[in-house]
Design a protein around this motif. Structure first.
Motif, short mmCIF file in Angstrom:
data_model
loop_
_atom_site.label_atom_id
_atom_site.label_comp_id
_atom_site.label_asym_id
_atom_site.label_seq_id
_atom_site.Cartn_x
_atom_site.Cartn_y
_atom_site.Cartn_z
N HIS A 1 31.17 35.99 55.02
CA HIS A 1 31.91 35.67 53.80
C HIS A 1 32.88 36.79 53.47
CE1 HIS A 1 29.47 32.21 52.38
NE2 HIS A 1 28.57 32.75 53.15
N CYS A 2 33.93 36.46 52.74
CA CYS A 2 34.84 37.48 52.26
C CYS A 2 34.11 38.33 51.22
CB CYS A 2 36.07 36.83 51.63
SG CYS A 2 37.10 37.98 50.76
N PRO A 3 34.16 39.69 51.38
CA PRO A 3 33.42 40.54 50.45
C PRO A 3 33.99 40.49 49.02
CG PRO A 3 34.63 41.86 52.05
CD PRO A 3 34.80 40.44 52.45
N ARG A 4 35.24 40.06 48.90
CA ARG A 4 35.83 40.06 47.56
C ARG A 4 35.67 38.71 46.85
NH1 ARG A 4 41.52 42.83 46.87
NH2 ARG A 4 42.38 41.00 47.89
N CYS A 5 36.03 37.59 47.54
CA CYS A 5 36.00 36.31 46.83
C CYS A 5 34.91 35.37 47.35
CB CYS A 5 37.36 35.63 46.92
SG CYS A 5 37.71 35.01 48.57
N ASP A 6 34.13 35.84 48.33
CA ASP A 6 32.98 35.09 48.84
C ASP A 6 33.35 33.82 49.61
OD1 ASP A 6 30.23 35.33 49.11
OD2 ASP A 6 29.89 33.68 47.72
N GLU B 1 42.06 33.10 51.13
CA GLU B 1 41.95 32.83 49.69
C GLU B 1 42.52 33.98 48.86
OE1 GLU B 1 40.50 29.83 48.92
OE2 GLU B 1 41.16 30.15 46.86
N CYS B 2 42.10 35.24 49.18
CA CYS B 2 42.49 36.35 48.31
C CYS B 2 43.30 37.42 49.05
CB CYS B 2 41.26 36.96 47.65
SG CYS B 2 40.22 37.86 48.79
N ASP B 3 43.68 37.16 50.31
CA ASP B 3 44.53 38.06 51.09
C ASP B 3 43.93 39.44 51.39
OD1 ASP B 3 46.47 36.19 51.35
OD2 ASP B 3 47.59 36.82 49.58
ZN LIG Z 1 38.70 36.61 49.91
#
Ligand SMILES: [Zn+2]
Length: 209
Positions: free
Chosen positions: A28-33, A11-13
């Motif tokens: 989960h991705c720490p930046r975009c969840d 999603e956010c690379d």
């Molecule tokens: Zn992400």
């Protein structure tokens, strides 16, 4: 061996150092969840079982009548393929081809692939085509659209009911079960785990590659 496992968030690379999660744990991705990993319990066993059921169900869903309608004393029944043929005869070729691919051919190929892959993994049977099958299945994911066909069946049934009483056929029940089974297959199929097992099988059986 404690190799680090890096991945990129689709999603956010963001580059993420992934720890191997336990079953039931979510990463989960720490930046975009975005949900990145969620290991499924008994993924291979379940996918294998659902794929067998789906493969068997495919045939009644396609060859038994979906609905029966009585018009002027004649009973007409329709199977899945008759919708495709009907579209073809009224010269709606592109639609009929899309319906055929998305509701008949692709679901069959998708179920067969997941049956092949999960079967090989279940029996620990190496095969040099496993990687290719996984790739094909991944590409087919977005092309299996049984639900779309289901919606059009419902719309057609509601319209027909205004003209004459409808009889629901066994094909329709099989088709609905097939939709449920394909959903179960995609929810039980844990792709990272499948890739891991395929990699492992290839490592212990290098001669098959
Ligand atoms: Zn992400």
């Amino acid at each position: 061996m404690n190799s680090r496992n890096y991945d990129i968030c689709p999603e956010c690379d963001l580059l993420i150092d992934l720890a191997q999660p336990k079953i039931g744990e979510k990463i989960h991705c720490p930046r975009c969840d975005l949900l990145l990993l969620r290991p499924r319990k008994q993924s291979i066993e379940r996918t294998f079982a659902y794929s067998i059921a789906g493969f068997i169900l495919f045939f009644p869903a396609n060859f038994l009548p979906l609905v029966g309608i009585t018009l002027l004393g004649n009973v007409n029944t329709g199977i899945l393929m008759s919708g495709v043929i009907a579209l073809f005869t009224i010269k709606m070729w592109p639609v009929s081809i899309v319906v055929f691919l998305a509701s008949i051919l692709f679901p069959l190929v998708h179920i067969s692939l997941s049956l092949l892959i999960s079967g090989h993994l279940y029996f620990n049977h190496p095969n040099r085509n496993l990687v290719r099958w996984m790739r094909w299945m991944h590409h087919l994911d977005e092309w299996v659209m049984l639900e779309v066909y289901m919606l059009s069946i419902i719309v057609a049934c509601v319209k027909l009911m205004a003209i004459s009483p409808l009889e629901l056929g066994w094909g329709l029940y099989a088709f609905i079960s097939l939709i449920i089974i394909t959903t179960l297959i995609s929810s039980s199929l844990d792709k990272p785990l499948f890739w891991q097992r395929i990699e492992h099988l290839a490592k212990v059986n290098p001669h098959v590659r």
